[in-house]
Design a protein around this motif. Sequence first.
Motif, PDB file in Angstrom:
ATOM      1  N   GLN A  27      39.257  37.603  59.216  1.00 14.95           N
ATOM      2  CA  GLN A  27      39.448  39.015  58.840  1.00 14.95           C
ATOM      3  C   GLN A  27      40.187  39.070  57.501  1.00 14.95           C
ATOM      4  OE1 GLN A  27      41.534  40.952  62.018  1.00 14.95           O
ATOM      5  NE2 GLN A  27      40.048  40.324  63.586  1.00 14.95           N
ATOM      6  N   GLY A  28      39.620  39.799  56.533  1.00 13.82           N
ATOM      7  CA  GLY A  28      40.265  39.900  55.211  1.00 13.82           C
ATOM      8  C   GLY A  28      39.238  39.908  54.108  1.00 13.82           C
ATOM      9  N   HIS A  29      39.522  39.222  52.995  1.00 11.39           N
ATOM     10  CA  HIS A  29      38.588  39.217  51.876  1.00 11.39           C
ATOM     11  C   HIS A  29      38.822  37.988  51.011  1.00 11.39           C
ATOM     12  CE1 HIS A  29      42.165  40.996  50.032  1.00 11.39           C
ATOM     13  NE2 HIS A  29      41.692  40.541  48.871  1.00 11.39           N
ATOM     14  N   LEU A  30      37.847  37.716  50.151  1.00 13.02           N
ATOM     15  CA  LEU A  30      37.931  36.666  49.154  1.00 13.02           C
ATOM     16  C   LEU A  30      38.032  37.301  47.770  1.00 13.02           C
ATOM     17  CD1 LEU A  30      35.078  34.326  50.458  1.00 13.02           C
ATOM     18  CD2 LEU A  30      37.513  34.082  50.876  1.00 13.02           C
ATOM     19  N   GLU A  31      38.867  36.735  46.908  1.00 13.89           N
ATOM     20  CA  GLU A  31      38.986  37.197  45.526  1.00 13.89           C
ATOM     21  C   GLU A  31      38.404  36.126  44.609  1.00 13.89           C
ATOM     22  OE1 GLU A  31      43.137  37.729  44.986  1.00 13.89           O
ATOM     23  OE2 GLU A  31      43.201  39.675  46.017  1.00 13.89           O
ATOM     24  N   PHE A  32      37.372  36.481  43.827  1.00  6.77           N
ATOM     25  CA  PHE A  32      36.768  35.583  42.848  1.00  6.77           C
ATOM     26  C   PHE A  32      37.368  35.936  41.484  1.00  6.77           C
ATOM     27  CE2 PHE A  32      33.963  35.452  46.420  1.00  6.77           C
ATOM     28  CZ  PHE A  32      33.453  34.170  46.457  1.00  6.77           C
ATOM     29  N   VAL A  33      38.155  35.021  40.913  1.00  6.81           N
ATOM     30  CA  VAL A  33      38.962  35.309  39.722  1.00  6.81           C
ATOM     31  C   VAL A  33      38.457  34.461  38.558  1.00  6.81           C
ATOM     32  CG1 VAL A  33      41.260  35.427  38.721  1.00  6.81           C
ATOM     33  CG2 VAL A  33      40.946  35.748  41.197  1.00  6.81           C
ATOM     34  N   GLY A  34      38.020  35.142  37.488  1.00  8.31           N
ATOM     35  CA  GLY A  34      37.650  34.464  36.262  1.00  8.31           C
ATOM     36  C   GLY A  34      38.758  34.543  35.228  1.00  8.31           C
ATOM     37  N   PRO A  35      38.520  34.031  34.012  1.00 13.92           N
ATOM     38  CA  PRO A  35      39.524  34.172  32.943  1.00 13.92           C
ATOM     39  C   PRO A  35      39.783  35.647  32.622  1.00 13.92           C
ATOM     40  CG  PRO A  35      37.869  32.524  32.372  1.00 13.92           C
ATOM     41  CD  PRO A  35      37.362  33.214  33.581  1.00 13.92           C
ATOM     42  N   GLN A  50      39.001  39.889  38.051  1.00 11.70           N
ATOM     43  CA  GLN A  50      38.667  39.436  39.386  1.00 11.70           C
ATOM     44  C   GLN A  50      37.815  40.460  40.104  1.00 11.70           C
ATOM     45  OE1 GLN A  50      42.678  39.038  40.911  1.00 11.70           O
ATOM     46  NE2 GLN A  50      42.429  40.869  42.145  1.00 11.70           N
ATOM     47  N   GLU A  51      37.128  40.000  41.205  1.00 17.36           N
ATOM     48  CA  GLU A  51      36.259  40.861  42.007  1.00 17.36           C
ATOM     49  C   GLU A  51      36.443  40.461  43.469  1.00 17.36           C
ATOM     50  OE1 GLU A  51      33.592  44.028  42.451  1.00 17.36           O
ATOM     51  OE2 GLU A  51      34.573  43.273  40.656  1.00 17.36           O
ATOM     52  N   PRO A  52      36.699  41.426  44.386  1.00  8.43           N
ATOM     53  CA  PRO A  52      36.874  41.086  45.799  1.00  8.43           C
ATOM     54  C   PRO A  52      35.537  41.064  46.542  1.00  8.43           C
ATOM     55  CG  PRO A  52      37.406  43.383  45.460  1.00  8.43           C
ATOM     56  CD  PRO A  52      37.052  42.820  44.108  1.00  8.43           C
ATOM     57  N   ALA A  53      35.469  40.258  47.572  1.00 10.64           N
ATOM     58  CA  ALA A  53      34.333  40.243  48.505  1.00 10.64           C
ATOM     59  C   ALA A  53      34.902  40.399  49.911  1.00 10.64           C
ATOM     60  CB  ALA A  53      33.545  38.943  48.387  1.00 10.64           C
ATOM     61  N   TYR A  54      34.640  41.522  50.535  1.00 11.93           N
ATOM     62  CA  TYR A  54      35.238  41.840  51.828  1.00 11.93           C
ATOM     63  C   TYR A  54      34.382  41.268  52.968  1.00 11.93           C
ATOM     64  CZ  TYR A  54      38.299  44.843  49.214  1.00 11.93           C
ATOM     65  OH  TYR A  54      39.212  45.317  48.325  1.00 11.93           O
ATOM     66  N   LEU A  55      35.016  40.711  54.001  1.00 13.15           N
ATOM     67  CA  LEU A  55      34.349  40.083  55.137  1.00 13.15           C
ATOM     68  C   LEU A  55      34.004  41.115  56.191  1.00 13.15           C
ATOM     69  CD1 LEU A  55      36.642  36.935  55.503  1.00 13.15           C
ATOM     70  CD2 LEU A  55      34.411  37.068  54.383  1.00 13.15           C
ATOM     71  N   THR A  56      32.797  41.018  56.682  1.00 11.63           N
ATOM     72  CA  THR A  56      32.363  41.818  57.837  1.00 11.63           C
ATOM     73  C   THR A  56      31.897  40.841  58.903  1.00 11.63           C
ATOM     74  OG1 THR A  56      31.669  43.625  56.395  1.00 11.63           O
ATOM     75  CG2 THR A  56      30.818  43.622  58.649  1.00 11.63           C
ATOM     76  N   ALA A  57      32.660  40.779  59.999  1.00  7.39           N
ATOM     77  CA  ALA A  57      32.378  39.792  61.058  1.00  7.39           C
ATOM     78  C   ALA A  57      32.342  38.390  60.480  1.00  7.39           C
ATOM     79  CB  ALA A  57      31.077  40.115  61.784  1.00  7.39           C
TER      80      ALA A  57
END
Length: 711
Positions: A27-35, A50-57
């Motif tokens: 449960q939560g999200h991933l943050e993809f962080v560039g320069p 940066q751009e978040p990717a939120y988890l669903t199940a």
Amino acid sequence: MPLPTGVPKVTVTTARPLITPGGSPYQGHLEFVGPDLVTVGGLDLVIGGQEPAYLTAGVFSIDLVPNDLDGMNPAGWTYTVNGVFSNAPNFTQYVSVPSGSSPLQLADILTPDPATPNYVPVPGPQGPVGPTGSAGPAGAQGPAGATGPDGAAGSTGPPGAPGQDRTAGPWRFDITDYGAVGDAVLVHDGAVVGGTAAVTCSTSTPFTSSHIGKPILIQGAGASGVTAFRSTITGRTSSARVTLADTPPTSITNAIVVFGTNNYTAARAATAAAEAYLNGTGAGAAATPHTYAQVYTPPGGYVQDGPLDTSKSGNGQVTFGVYPTTDVKKVPHFKGEGSGAGVRHWDQLVPQFAGSCWISFGFYSSTSAQLADLNANGNPAIISGPNEGASNGLAYGAAARFSNVMPMITNMAFLVPHTAVGITYGAWNLYGCATAHVENVSVSTLGVVPGTDYATPGTFGTGLSIGALMPAPGNNDLSVLRNVSIQGGFTYGIFFSEHTVTDRIMVLYCWAGLCPVGNYAGSVGAVHAMKVLSASVEVCGREVYFIGVGSQGVGPRIDIDQLQTESGAPTFDGNSTAALAGAEGKITLAGLFTPSGISIAQPSGIELIDGQSPRAITLKTTNYTAGPIDRTILMDTTSGNLTLGLPNADYNPVEYVAKNVGANTLTVAALTSPQQHIFDGSQVTSIALAAGAVARLQAKYNGVEWQWYRV
């Protein structure tokens, strides 16, 4: 938000949910962080952040810009992936997202790659020691290891050669680099027996053997009127007593005593170096002309004990020279630290002594010596530009002759010897300078308010000392005074003329306070005005004293928005009848003053306004003469006839309104000595107002004389 059309992208997803060891979805999200900033020239593309990717199940999907596009700057970077979860440990890993590989499974690309620059090694547990292999060739130098603990301190090495302070640039000339030492000592328990060459300071005990040979000033131990006494310390009997090279003539106790290193030569050397930098006559950076140079004084008290110098068309202890009007204007800047304008408390037993302070030991031996020097060389000052003195054949400030310079004096304090008859030096003389800027500055004699030093400012009128002089009439339209404190002991507080703008100025304990100049020492007549926003003039014999008349008999012109005073008899005067007659402008009085005590010594065009009253209306039940701050005068004639006398009409800017509020007759009468008139259809010496009648009167010149007109 989806990527714009035409921008290359790769989808990163997960074929299976991210799960805990027990099978629960993350449960939560991933943050993809560039320069922070990446440009792609061929695509006119700028990305970053940066751009978040939120988890669903436990599942996600995100489109990312590949990190290997042609023309990408910087190149060779990777995405940082921050896992932020509420039911599982957070992590930080790194992924590369190459072009043409969409979709990518996170599980395939999340494994750290030791070859990437962002790889963070994590050591595992140590395995068993294997057999020693044969030595291989030497490998490349590895990265530096972590810094070890500090070793024991070594012995101190010899001092290095002093370097130049580059933080302020080569234009700054610090007087301490030329030998100045800000070690002035100022105490108030000096005791002298007249005829004995010694001084004792029993309470402060300030003397050490290092003070032998230093100059010393003792207030009150000089001859009558001269007051100040200057000598040199020749020996030390104890920490409380030193012997002197000269014998003071007057006994005194509780005297102000000042002593310290003489910085006269150092201050002059720093100023000479600054001028060489301005003129391009020095070495190195100073070999090329410049427009700005700074003579810098660190905090401290710096004794200046040396003769006046007239070699540069001025008359000062520290002087700067003449700059041609055909060349670019130069800016010599005398600068200290903090605000030098601090005002001493009336209970202080020592003069105000803080910040960057120059303490002059210069004064004249008599009023005749002062007058002779003034006539030849102009007014003396600690800092002097070209001035009104004619000893070199060219008086600057006279006949619209100016040095093309804008001296600045900021964040400085100046102290000079206190003399009972006004024969000390001033702080600065900029009379022959085309422009000037003075800010956060004070000047005072070495007197104190408790006692008798400032009890009778009228005695300062015996001499001709001037606390400070600003540029002369005809100047180059820039004369600025900001936050200036003149704390007393001078004949005249400050001379200033047209184009001068002042936001806050204080003058205390002088024979005359503010001195607007119409003309002086051969100058042209002032044409333009002066403006003072706030002035405080207290315990001066004359709040405002006009010097000379302006151009064509008109001026000087001055407006003072607030003139604060504490006087039962505020006085406005000038050095001639013409100076007051030509003066124009408005002065608003505020503070503690007695309206009936206000006086103007001669007829004047100055309009005085009562700033303590919302409306200038007064009611009188007896005969009365209108004063300079009266406007509407109600005369109650209920008990009998009354007379309202008008003041002198000459140059008078005031409009008076007289009204009879009683039942009898009110006579409004013009001045009788000399006889003046009122024009009320015909020329008369008085007019009669019946009950309820009103007369509005203005002064005007009719071609023959000034008279009052009923309008």
